[in-house]
Motif scaffolding. Structure first.
Motif, mmCIF file in Angstrom:
data_model
loop_
_atom_site.group_PDB
_atom_site.id
_atom_site.type_symbol
_atom_site.label_atom_id
_atom_site.label_comp_id
_atom_site.label_asym_id
_atom_site.label_seq_id
_atom_site.Cartn_x
_atom_site.Cartn_y
_atom_site.Cartn_z
ATOM 1 N N GLY A 82 0.961 -1.239 -0.006
ATOM 2 C CA GLY A 82 0.069 -0.081 -0.031
ATOM 3 C C GLY A 82 0.881 0.995 -0.156
ATOM 4 O O GLY A 82 1.955 1.222 0.233
ATOM 5 N N LYS A 83 0.257 2.441 -0.195
ATOM 6 C CA LYS A 83 0.935 3.556 -0.061
ATOM 7 C C LYS A 83 0.252 4.701 1.069
ATOM 8 O O LYS A 83 -0.800 4.498 1.025
ATOM 9 N N VAL A 84 1.329 5.255 1.676
ATOM 10 C CA VAL A 84 1.110 6.086 2.861
ATOM 11 C C VAL A 84 1.152 7.546 2.371
ATOM 12 O O VAL A 84 1.975 7.967 1.836
ATOM 13 N N HIS A 85 -0.061 8.275 2.643
ATOM 14 C CA HIS A 85 0.279 10.013 2.475
ATOM 15 C C HIS A 85 -0.003 10.575 3.626
ATOM 16 O O HIS A 85 -0.825 10.265 4.407
ATOM 17 N N TRP A 86 0.560 11.602 3.885
ATOM 18 C CA TRP A 86 0.571 12.328 5.120
ATOM 19 C C TRP A 86 -0.013 13.777 4.869
ATOM 20 O O TRP A 86 0.541 14.454 3.811
ATOM 21 N N VAL A 108 -8.441 13.799 -3.978
ATOM 22 C CA VAL A 108 -8.845 14.010 -5.337
ATOM 23 C C VAL A 108 -7.733 13.627 -6.213
ATOM 24 O O VAL A 108 -8.095 12.920 -7.134
ATOM 25 N N GLU A 109 -6.499 13.743 -6.055
ATOM 26 C CA GLU A 109 -5.594 13.403 -6.833
ATOM 27 C C GLU A 109 -5.417 11.718 -7.011
ATOM 28 O O GLU A 109 -5.155 11.578 -8.117
ATOM 29 N N ILE A 110 -5.405 11.238 -6.062
ATOM 30 C CA ILE A 110 -5.533 9.632 -6.073
ATOM 31 C C ILE A 110 -6.695 9.416 -6.970
ATOM 32 O O ILE A 110 -6.424 8.470 -7.958
ATOM 33 N N CYS A 111 -7.977 9.964 -6.836
ATOM 34 C CA CYS A 111 -9.094 9.553 -7.425
ATOM 35 C C CYS A 111 -8.763 9.812 -9.109
ATOM 36 O O CYS A 111 -9.125 9.099 -9.913
ATOM 37 N N GLN A 112 -8.137 11.060 -9.382
ATOM 38 C CA GLN A 112 -7.902 11.499 -10.872
ATOM 39 C C GLN A 112 -7.038 10.641 -11.281
ATOM 40 O O GLN A 112 -7.208 10.236 -12.503
ATOM 41 N N ALA A 113 -5.891 10.201 -10.559
ATOM 42 C CA ALA A 113 -4.745 9.373 -11.213
ATOM 43 C C ALA A 113 -5.391 7.921 -11.389
ATOM 44 O O ALA A 113 -4.928 7.263 -12.625
ATOM 45 N N SER A 114 -6.274 7.519 -11.004
ATOM 46 C CA SER A 114 -7.086 6.023 -11.431
ATOM 47 C C SER A 114 -7.979 6.183 -12.314
ATOM 48 O O SER A 114 -8.606 5.178 -12.745
ATOM 49 N N GLY A 115 -8.272 7.401 -12.852
ATOM 50 C CA GLY A 115 -9.212 7.582 -13.750
ATOM 51 C C GLY A 115 -10.910 7.143 -13.538
ATOM 52 O O GLY A 115 -11.472 6.713 -14.433
ATOM 53 N N ALA A 140 -14.493 18.522 -7.949
ATOM 54 C CA ALA A 140 -13.696 17.615 -9.098
ATOM 55 C C ALA A 140 -14.370 16.974 -10.068
ATOM 56 O O ALA A 140 -13.879 16.364 -11.084
ATOM 57 N N GLY A 141 -15.900 16.823 -9.885
ATOM 58 C CA GLY A 141 -16.585 16.045 -10.996
ATOM 59 C C GLY A 141 -16.955 14.572 -10.782
ATOM 60 O O GLY A 141 -17.495 13.963 -11.654
ATOM 61 N N PHE A 142 -16.646 14.358 -9.580
ATOM 62 C CA PHE A 142 -16.905 12.726 -9.382
ATOM 63 C C PHE A 142 -18.384 12.620 -8.682
ATOM 64 O O PHE A 142 -18.848 13.727 -8.150
ATOM 65 N N GLU A 143 -18.834 11.455 -9.057
ATOM 66 C CA GLU A 143 -20.116 11.203 -8.491
ATOM 67 C C GLU A 143 -19.947 10.403 -7.180
ATOM 68 O O GLU A 143 -18.932 9.317 -7.054
#
Ligand code: SF4
Lengths: 475, 273
Positions: A80-84, A96-103, A127-130
Motif C-alpha cells: 500500500g501507499k501512505v500519504h501524510w 482528489v489526486e488519487i481518484c484522478q490518477a486512477s481515472g 472535481a466532478g466525481f459522483e
C-alpha cells in the motif's frame, strides 16, 4: 464544512422549537443509554478494560511518531501507499489526486467522520466525481444535503416519514416509485440502489476505527456490511484516518473494540468488523488493486503538545452525546460543525477557533455524565472548563459577564460587606415577593424566567444573621 | 463579640472533649435563600456528636469564577475560604456542588506550592453534609417523622464527584412515615448548571421541564435533593406549572425541620417559625 458554531444560541432555540426534530430526538432518547447500561452491566471486567484502554491510548500517544512510522512501514511492505496530510486542505487534495490518477468516475464511501471533518465529499464533487455514501444513515443525510447530527447515527434527527419522503423523491429515477412506510422496506430499497453503485464504483473510501501498527492493518466496524463492499469491490481503496487512530498491536485493537461496540450501541460487538491490509495479492480472489492510506493531522499534533492531549484518546463511540442532556434536547446540528455533543464541544473550538465556537464549551452544565461513560475516561468537563479559561484569558466572552465575575470576586473577598450585602438582598427579595413566596418575573433577571420558571424567594433572613443572633443569645 | 474570634462555637465547650470541631460551610445559596438548611445542618451535625462552628468570614465556594474561566478570581475566593476553614477538624457543606468545589481547590494553585499544600490539607477533610453524617460519623438513623410520599433528585456533582447516592436514601429510610418513590432518570441533570441556566435559558428550561414531568409522574407530594441550586431551579419550574409538589433540602427533612413552607411556597402568616 463552513462552521456555523457562532450561531449556536439561535440554532439551539430553533432546534427546541422544531417539532419534527423533537419527535426524532425523543424517539432516540435513552435508547442508547439503556442499551449501553445493559451491555456494561453484563461485563464484569468493563472497568478494568477501560483502564487498559486508557493505558494503551496513553502509551501510543506518548510514542506516536514511533507507532506511525511502524504503521507506515508495514503498509508499504504490504504493497500500500501512505500519504501524510498536515491540513484538511492537504487531505482533500491528496484524495482528489488519487481518484484522478486512477481515472475514476464513481466513488463509494463508507462512513468516515474524519472525511466529514476535512470535507472530502465536497472536494470530490467539485472535481466532478459522483460520490455515494453507503452507510444507510450517511446515505440519508447525503440525499437531504445535511451534515451528520451524530457521529454514530448520522441521521438520528430524521423521522421515518422524512426518510420515506427523501427516498420517494430521489429513487424515482431508478424506477422505484412506490412511497414506503415501513423501515425494512426502506432499508431494502436503499440496498437495492446501493448495490448497483458498489458494482459501478471505481474508488472506495473508508475511514478507520483503528490502525494496527504491527501489521499495517486498518479496522472498520459497521452494522450493515457496507464497509466490506466499499473496500473490496472497487479497484482502488482509500483509507482516511486521523493520526491518533494508530494502536500498537491487534491485541490492543481488540481491547478497544470490546469497549467500542458496548459504549456506542450497547452491542458486544458490531455486526461487521473488517480488517484490511494492503491491496489484493496474487492469488487473492478479491480486493482492490491499489491501497492508499491518508494520515491526517489537521491540528492533532498541536493537541498532542498541550492540555488537550487526552482528547486524542477518543475512539468516536458517541457515548458522551448519548448521555448528554444538552445534546438530547437540541440534537447535533445546533453545534454547527462536524462533531456535536461533549466531544464536539472540545474538538470544535480547537479546530475552528474559540472566536467561532466559544458557545460550545459554555453550553454545558458540567454535570459529568459524559465523563462517567466515556470508555477511555476523557475528563470532558475539565477540558471544557479549560477552554472556558482560555476564552477568558483571550477576553472573548461577553463583557458584562467579566464585570459581573470581577464584582463577585471582590464581594466574596470582603466578608463583612458580603454579610451586609447578602442580608439586604435576602430581606429585600423576601419583601418584594410578599406572601406569594416567589417571583414570576423580575427586572434584570429576565434570563432566569426565559427558562419558563418562577424564582423562589428567600426566607428573609440570611443564615449568618440568624446564627449570629443565636450565638449572642447564648452568650 | 468574642475578641479576636472569627468563629462562634455552638458546642458544649471548646476544651479538650473528643467531639470533632466541624466548620459549617453554609454555601451562598443557603445563606441567602434558605437559612433553614443551615440550621438543619447544624442540628444534624450536633446530633452526630460534633461541635459545630460557623466561620464568619466565609462567603462563596468560587464556582461562578471557576466554571466561567476566571481561575485567578476563583483562587482569590479560595484563599479566603482556606484561611477561614483550615484550622478545623472537618469542613462540611450542605451541598455536593460546593463541597466538591472545595475539594477541587488544589487545582487552583498549580503554580503556588504553599497554597496548594494548604488547599490539599483542607480538601482532604472537606465533606458534603449527608455523606459526612453516614460515612464519617457512622450515622445510621435519624429521629424524625415525615408522613409524606417523597421523591429524590440526585444532583450531578454530589453523585459523580463525591459518590453520593445511597447515603441520603439510607437515612430517609429511617424517617417515620416517609415513603420514597424513586424518580425515573434521577441521575439526569436538571438543567441548573450555575450560570448555564441564565446563559442558555431555553435549553435549561427544556431540561427542567423534563425533570418536572418525571417528578410529577412519581405522584410524590415532595421533592428532596441535596443541592439548593438544583432545587431552586426545579421548584421554580414546578411552581410555574402550578403543581402541588413541594420542594425541600433533604437535611430539612432529616433534621425534622421541614415544618416551614417549601422553596417557593406561599409564606405562612406570622406565627410560624
Ligand atoms: S469522548 Fe469518549 S465518549 Fe465521547 S465519543 Fe470520544 S470516546 Fe466516546
Amino acid at each position: 464544512m463552513e462552521p456555523l458554531s457562532h450561531a449556536f444560541k439561535e440554532r439551539s432555540v430553533w432546534a427546541l422549537q422544531d417539532e419534527t426534530l423533537q419527535v426524532a430526538l425523543n424517539r432516540a432518547k435513552d435508547g442508547f443509554a439503556v442499551k449501553r447500561a445493559k451491555a456494561v452491566g453484563a461485563l464484569p471486567e468493563f472497568e478494568s478494560l477501560r483502564d487498559r484502554a486508557v493505558d494503551i491510548k496513553n502509551h501510543t500517544l506518548e510514542n506516536l511518531d514511533h507507532y506511525l512510522e511502524r504503521y507506515a512501514d508495514a503498509v508499504e511492505r504490504s504493497g500500500g501507499k501512505v500519504h501524510w496530510a498536515s491540513s484538511a486542505e492537504d487531505a482533500r487534495r491528496i484524495v482528489v489526486e488519487i481518484c484522478q490518477a486512477s481515472g475514476a468516475r464513481m466513488i463509494t464511501k463508507g462512513k468516515s467522520m474524519v472525511g466529514e471533518e476535512v470535507g472530502v465529499n465536497g472536494a470530490l464533487e467539485e472535481a466532478g466525481f459522483e460520490v455515494v455514501e453507503t452507510d444507510l444513515g450517511e446515505y440519508i443525510i447525503q440525499l437531504a444535503h445535511e451534515p451528520p447530527s451524530h457521529i454514530i447515527v448520522p441521521a438520528v434527527h430524521k423521522t421515518r416519514g422524512q426518510i420515506a419522503d427523501l427516498f420517494h423523491q430521489n429513487h424515482q429515477k431508478y424506477g422505484l416509485t412506490r412511497k414506503l412506510a415501513e423501515v425494512p422496506e426502506m432499508v431494502n430499497e436503499a440496498r437495492q440502489v446501493l448495490r448497483d453503485k458498489y458494482l459501478a464504483a471505481d474508488v472506495g473510501i473508508t475511514g478507520a476505527n483503528f490502525l494496527i501498527a504491527e501489521s499495517g492493518t486498518s479496522v472498520i466496524v459497521t452494522n450493515e456490511g457496507n464497509g466490506d463492499l466499499t473496500c473490496s469491490l472497487p479497484k482502488v481503496h482509500i483509507v482516511t484516518a486521523g493520526i491518533e487512530k494508530v494502536v500498537p498491536t491487534a491485541e490492543d485493537a481488540s481491547t478497544l473494540l470490546r469497549l467500542l461496540g458496548r459504549s456506542a450501541t450497547g452491542q458486544d460487538m458490531t455486526t461487521y468488523t473488517t480488517f484490511t491490509t494492503g491491496p489484493k495479492r496474487s492469488g487473492d480472489t478479491d480486493g482492490p488493486e491499489e491501497y492508499h492510506v491518508v494520515l491526517i493531522d489537521n491540528g492533532r499534533t498541536t493537541m498532542l503538545g498541550d492540555q488537550f492531549r487526552e482528547m486524542l484518546r477518543c475512539i468516536r463511540c458517541g457515548a458522551c452525546m448519548n448521555h448528554c442532556p444538552v445534546y438530547g434536547a437540541i440534537g447535533g446540528h445546533a453545534y454547527g460543525w462536524v462533531y456535536p455533543g461533549p466531544m464536539g464541544s472540545v474538538l470544535t473550538p480547537l479546530a475552528v477557533g474559540l472566536k467561532e465556537a466559544g458557545n460550545l464549551p459554555n453550553a454545558c452544565t458540567l454535570n459529568g455524565h459524559c465523563a462517567e461513560v466515556c470508555p477511555v475516561r476523557i475528563p470532558l468537563p475539565d477540558l471544557l472548563r479549560t477552554l472556558r479559561h482560555r476564552e477568558y484569558q483571550l477576553r472573548l466572552g461577553l463583557k458584562p459577564m467579566r464585570w459581573g465575575l470581577a464584582a463577585w470576586v471582590w464581594f466574596t473577598t470582603h466578608p463583612r460587606i458580603y454579610r451586609m450585602g447578602t442580608r439586604v438582598q435576602a430581606r429585600m427579595l423576601a419583601l418584594l415577593a410578599g406572601r406569594k413566596g416567589r417571583f414570576r418575573r423580575m427586572p434584570l433577571a429576565g434570563s432566569w424566567f426565559r427558562g419558563g420558571r418562577d424564582l423562589p424567594a428567600p426566607q428573609g433572613e440570611t443564615f449568618m444573621a440568624v446564627w449570629q443572633r443565636r450565638q449572642r443569645g447564648k452568650g | 463579640m468574642n475578641p479576636g474570634a472569627d468563629s462562634v462555637g455552638a458546642g458544649a465547650g471548646s476544651g479538650a472533649d473528643a467531639r470533632p470541631r466541624v466548620a459549617l460551610f453554609v454555601t451562598c445559596l443557603a445563606n441567602i435563600y434558605r437559612p433553614n438548611v443551615g440550621l438543619a445542618a447544624v442540628a444534624l451535625l450536633e446530633r452526630a456528636g460534633c461541635t459545630v462552628e460557623v466561620p464568619l468570614t466565609q462567603t462563596c465556594c468560587g464556582q461562578p469564577s471557576y466554571n466561567n474561566g476566571d481561575l485567578d478570581g476563583a483562587a482569590k475566593t479560595a484563599r479566603q475560604t482556606i484561611e477561614a476553614f483550615e484550622d478545623f477538624d472537618y469542613v462540611v457543606a450542605p451541598s455536593g456542588s460546593c463541597g466538591g468545589m472545595l475539594r477541587d481547590f488544589p487545582r487552583l494553585f498549580a503554580s503556588e506550592p504553599g497554597w496548594q499544600q494548604r488547599a490539599r490539607a483542607m480538601a482532604e477533610k472537606t465533606y458534603e453534609l449527608i455523606s459526612f453524617l453516614t460515612d464519617i460519623r457512622g450515622m445510621t438513623s435519624v429521629d424524625a417523622a415525615y408522613p409524606h410520599r417523597v421523591t429524590y433528585h440526585d444532583s450531578c456533582h454530589g453523585l459523580r464527584a463525591l459518590g453520593i447516592k445511597e447515603q441520603p436514601r439510607r437515612l430517609l429510610g429511617t424517617v417515620r412515615g416517609l415513603e420514597l418513590a424513586e424518580l425515573a432518570d434521577s441521575e439526569i441533570c436538571c438543567g441548573f448548571g450555575g450560570t448555564f441556566c441564565v446563559k442558555y435559558p431555553e435549553i435549561s428550561g427544556r431540561m427542567v421541564s423534563d425533570k418536572a414531568a418525571a417528578i410529577n409522574a412519581t405522584e410524590a407530594e415532595v421533592l428532596l435533593g441535596g443541592d439548593l441550586g438544583c432545587l431552586l431551579n426545579i421548584a421554580g419550574r414546578l411552581g410555574r406549572e402550578g403543581g402541588r409538589v413541594r420542594v425541600y433540602h433533604v437535611a430539612e427533612v432529616l433534621a425534622g425541620m421541614a415544618d416551614v413552607p417549601g422553596l417557593g411556597d406561599p409564606r405562612q402568616p406570622k406565627g410560624g417559625s
